[in-house]
Design an enzyme around this catalytic site. Structure first.
Site, short mmCIF file in Angstrom:
data_model
loop_
_atom_site.label_atom_id
_atom_site.label_comp_id
_atom_site.label_asym_id
_atom_site.label_seq_id
_atom_site.Cartn_x
_atom_site.Cartn_y
_atom_site.Cartn_z
N HIS A 1 -0.04 -12.17 -17.78
CA HIS A 1 0.00 -11.27 -16.61
C HIS A 1 1.03 -10.16 -16.83
O HIS A 1 0.78 -8.99 -16.55
CB HIS A 1 0.43 -12.05 -15.35
N LYS B 1 -7.62 -21.82 -3.09
CA LYS B 1 -7.33 -22.33 -4.44
C LYS B 1 -6.30 -23.45 -4.40
O LYS B 1 -6.00 -24.04 -5.45
CB LYS B 1 -6.83 -21.19 -5.34
N ARG C 1 -9.59 -11.46 -20.38
CA ARG C 1 -9.32 -12.29 -21.56
C ARG C 1 -10.65 -12.59 -22.25
O ARG C 1 -11.42 -11.70 -22.53
CB ARG C 1 -8.59 -13.57 -21.15
N SER D 1 -2.82 -19.48 -16.03
CA SER D 1 -1.89 -20.20 -15.15
C SER D 1 -2.25 -21.68 -15.10
O SER D 1 -1.36 -22.54 -15.08
CB SER D 1 -1.95 -19.62 -13.73
O1 PNS Z 1 -5.54 -14.55 -10.28
P1 PNS Z 1 -6.85 -14.72 -9.60
O2 PNS Z 1 -6.85 -15.97 -8.75
O3 PNS Z 1 -8.02 -14.64 -10.52
O4 PNS Z 1 -6.97 -13.47 -8.59
C1 PNS Z 1 -8.09 -13.34 -7.78
C2 PNS Z 1 -7.83 -12.34 -6.66
C3 PNS Z 1 -6.63 -12.75 -5.82
C4 PNS Z 1 -7.58 -10.97 -7.25
C5 PNS Z 1 -9.11 -12.31 -5.80
O5 PNS Z 1 -9.43 -13.61 -5.39
C6 PNS Z 1 -8.97 -11.43 -4.56
O6 PNS Z 1 -9.05 -10.23 -4.66
N1 PNS Z 1 -8.77 -12.07 -3.38
C7 PNS Z 1 -8.67 -11.39 -2.12
C8 PNS Z 1 -9.96 -11.55 -1.30
C9 PNS Z 1 -10.98 -10.53 -1.77
O7 PNS Z 1 -10.81 -9.35 -1.61
N2 PNS Z 1 -12.07 -11.03 -2.43
C10 PNS Z 1 -13.05 -10.20 -3.09
C11 PNS Z 1 -14.15 -9.72 -2.20
S1 PNS Z 1 -15.03 -11.01 -1.40
#
Ligand code: PNS
Length: 158
Positions: A17, A41, A90, A128
């Site tokens: 990250h 999560k 990735r 992670s």
């Molecule tokens: O590190 P991650 O868990 O892959 O990150 C995912 C994240 C937080 C970027 C994604 O889940 C997110 O944008 N969550 C906020 C809710 C949202 O906008 N979802 C997408 C449209 S439904």
């Protein structure tokens, strides 16, 4: 002023990250690292601790700021007046999920551009979840995370 958001759950932030955030910070004037609540999560670390660990890990980057958020990413991006979302990519397994999310975000807010930065080979398979598993099995994690994160993981599984 070009402002980018680098979103994630950061449970916890890894060197992978950090690499993406550092490179994003070289492309725009300001980066806001957006730490998502991601309650679905069931994160290991509470939001406040994940945010603190990100903040400590990026403290050396002057144009990077850290904020927690709940709700839709595009709403957060608009609220901080950013134009770009930067995500790391990735291995191939990331692609489908990231592609779907970028498409949905475009549908919701077409003025927000999603940009992907390729993870370098040494971080291609770092995640992670892998780091959490290592720590849970009492392995050291300091090759993969910053010092505050390694300390927090060790304390969590002590
Ligand atoms: O590190 P991650 O868990 O892959 O990150 C995912 C994240 C937080 C970027 C994604 O889940 C997110 O944008 N969550 C906020 C809710 C949202 O906008 N979802 C997408 C449209 S439904």
């Amino acid at each position: 002023m070009k402002r980018a958001v680098t979103p994630g759950t950061f449970d916890p932030i890894t060197l992978g990250h950090l690499d993406i955030i550092t490179r994003a910070a070289q492309l725009v004037d300001e980066v806001i690292v957006a730490v998502a609540a991601s309650p679905a999560k069931g994160p290991l670390f509470p939001l406040e601790e994940r945010t603190r660990l990100v903040r400590e890990s990026v403290a050396h980057l002057p144009n990077v700021h850290v904020m927690a958020f709940d709700g839709l990413l595009v709403d957060f991006v608009r609220s901080v007046d950013a134009q770009v979302v930067v995500k790391g990519l990735r291995a191939l397994t990331d692609f489908e999920y990231e592609f779907q999310m970028a498409a949905m975000n475009y549908e919701l807010a077409s003025e927000v551009e999603t940009v992907f930065i390729m993870a370098p080979p040494q971080f291609m398979y770092l995640s992670s979840s892998m780091v959490r598993e290592l720590a849970s099995l009492k392995s050291r994690t300091d090759r993969f995370v910053t010092a505050p994160v390694a300390e927090a993981l060790a304390a969590r599984f002590a």
